[in-house]
Scaffold this active site. Structure first.
Site, PDB file in Angstrom:
ATOM      1  N   TYR A  30       6.546 -37.721 -12.568  1.00 25.78           N
ATOM      2  CA  TYR A  30       7.373 -37.777 -11.357  1.00 25.78           C
ATOM      3  C   TYR A  30       8.771 -38.304 -11.686  1.00 25.78           C
ATOM      4  O   TYR A  30       9.779 -37.729 -11.244  1.00 25.78           O
ATOM      5  CB  TYR A  30       6.696 -38.677 -10.332  1.00 25.78           C
ATOM      6  CG  TYR A  30       7.488 -38.908  -9.072  1.00 25.78           C
ATOM      7  CD1 TYR A  30       7.507 -37.953  -8.052  1.00 25.78           C
ATOM      8  CD2 TYR A  30       8.194 -40.084  -8.880  1.00 25.78           C
ATOM      9  CE1 TYR A  30       8.228 -38.170  -6.882  1.00 25.78           C
ATOM     10  CE2 TYR A  30       8.909 -40.309  -7.714  1.00 25.78           C
ATOM     11  CZ  TYR A  30       8.918 -39.358  -6.716  1.00 25.78           C
ATOM     12  OH  TYR A  30       9.634 -39.570  -5.562  1.00 25.78           O
ATOM     13  N   LYS A  68      12.434 -36.334 -11.224  1.00 33.38           N
ATOM     14  CA  LYS A  68      13.496 -36.845 -10.372  1.00 33.38           C
ATOM     15  C   LYS A  68      14.790 -37.082 -11.146  1.00 33.38           C
ATOM     16  O   LYS A  68      15.893 -36.922 -10.595  1.00 33.38           O
ATOM     17  CB  LYS A  68      13.036 -38.126  -9.671  1.00 33.38           C
ATOM     18  CG  LYS A  68      12.001 -37.864  -8.574  1.00 33.38           C
ATOM     19  CD  LYS A  68      12.535 -36.923  -7.489  1.00 33.38           C
ATOM     20  CE  LYS A  68      11.581 -36.746  -6.343  1.00 33.38           C
ATOM     21  NZ  LYS A  68      12.097 -35.836  -5.293  1.00 33.38           N
TER      22      LYS A  68
END
Length: 237
Positions: A135, A139
């Site tokens: 994740y 990002k």
């Protein structure tokens, strides 16, 4: 009033963003994974339209872009859809914004949802090719994409937003940040001209912050765009 697309708008930040923009009088098109997620006609009546497709499936992303094109050129696109689950994180959080941006007419404004966790992401783009990215990696890359577009597309404003750790399904009921503040910044960036910097900002609650240094590095931006083109087979204009 503006024509605005919000991805991942069935619940959470996306839903709050779409509803708030519609209440302000904007023409809002919402994207959801499937239409069952917005079955209430009272809800859908406030929006200009609903488009569907699973952004975790790369083969479905061009169809999402095709549906969006039926509404014409958007004034703003808010890339809100996101997931923390590997291996879907890199597809939903990074590949989908890239592919939709490459396949759709250039909007006046682009808003990409980032996260404070992007600061622990890797600059090793082999993780993008293998689909094993975390994740945080995804990002960092979408933040870099936002700032790369700001530097390259003169006619389009592009920003990244950290909405905070807010109490959504993803964030959890105990998340400490303010849910309303979590979506106000992207609404503001999508609809206002009195923004400084005009483009290329990394925002948290309508204030700029300093992102990971790599996201502003032209060399890393170029490497990321090349890696995204290789992974998807789609080039940016």
């Amino acid at each position: 009033m503006a024509l605005i697309l919000v991805t991942g708008a069935s619940s959470g930040l996306g839903r709050h963003t779409a509803d708030a923009l519609a209440e302000d009088g904007h023409d809002v098109v919402v994207h959801v994974r499937n239409r069952d997620r917005v079955a209430d006609t009272a809800d859908t009546a406030r929006w200009k339209g609903v488009i569907t497709g699973d952004l975790a499936e790369p083969d479905e992303i061009p169809e999402v872009a095709r549906q969006a094109a039926e509404f014409g050129r958007f004034d703003a696109v808010i890339h809100n859809a996101g997931t923390m689950h590997v291996p879907d994180a890199v597809t939903v959080n990074t590949l989908a914004p890239y592919m939709l941006t490459a396949l759709m007419d250039k909007p006046a404004r682009l808003v990409h949802l980032s996260s404070s966790m992007h600061r622990t992401g890797t600059t090793d783009l082999r993780e993008l090719a293998t689909g094993t990215a975390s994740y945080s990696d995804s990002k960092l890359w979408v933040t870099t994409l936002a700032l790369a577009l700001a530097a390259r597309w003169e006619g389009t404003v592009s920003h990244a937003v950290d909405p905070g750790w807010v109490p959504t399904r993803m964030g959890g009921a105990g998340a400490p940040d303010d849910l309303t503040a979590g979506h106000r910044t992207q609404e503001w960036l999508a609809t206002h001209d009195d923004v400084t910097p005009r483009t290329g900002g990394y925002w948290y609650h309508r204030r700029t912050q300093t992102p990971h240094p790599a996201s502003r590095d032209p060399e890393f931006q170029a490497r990321l765009l090349q890696a995204l083109e290789r992974r998807t087979g789609i080039a940016l204009d």
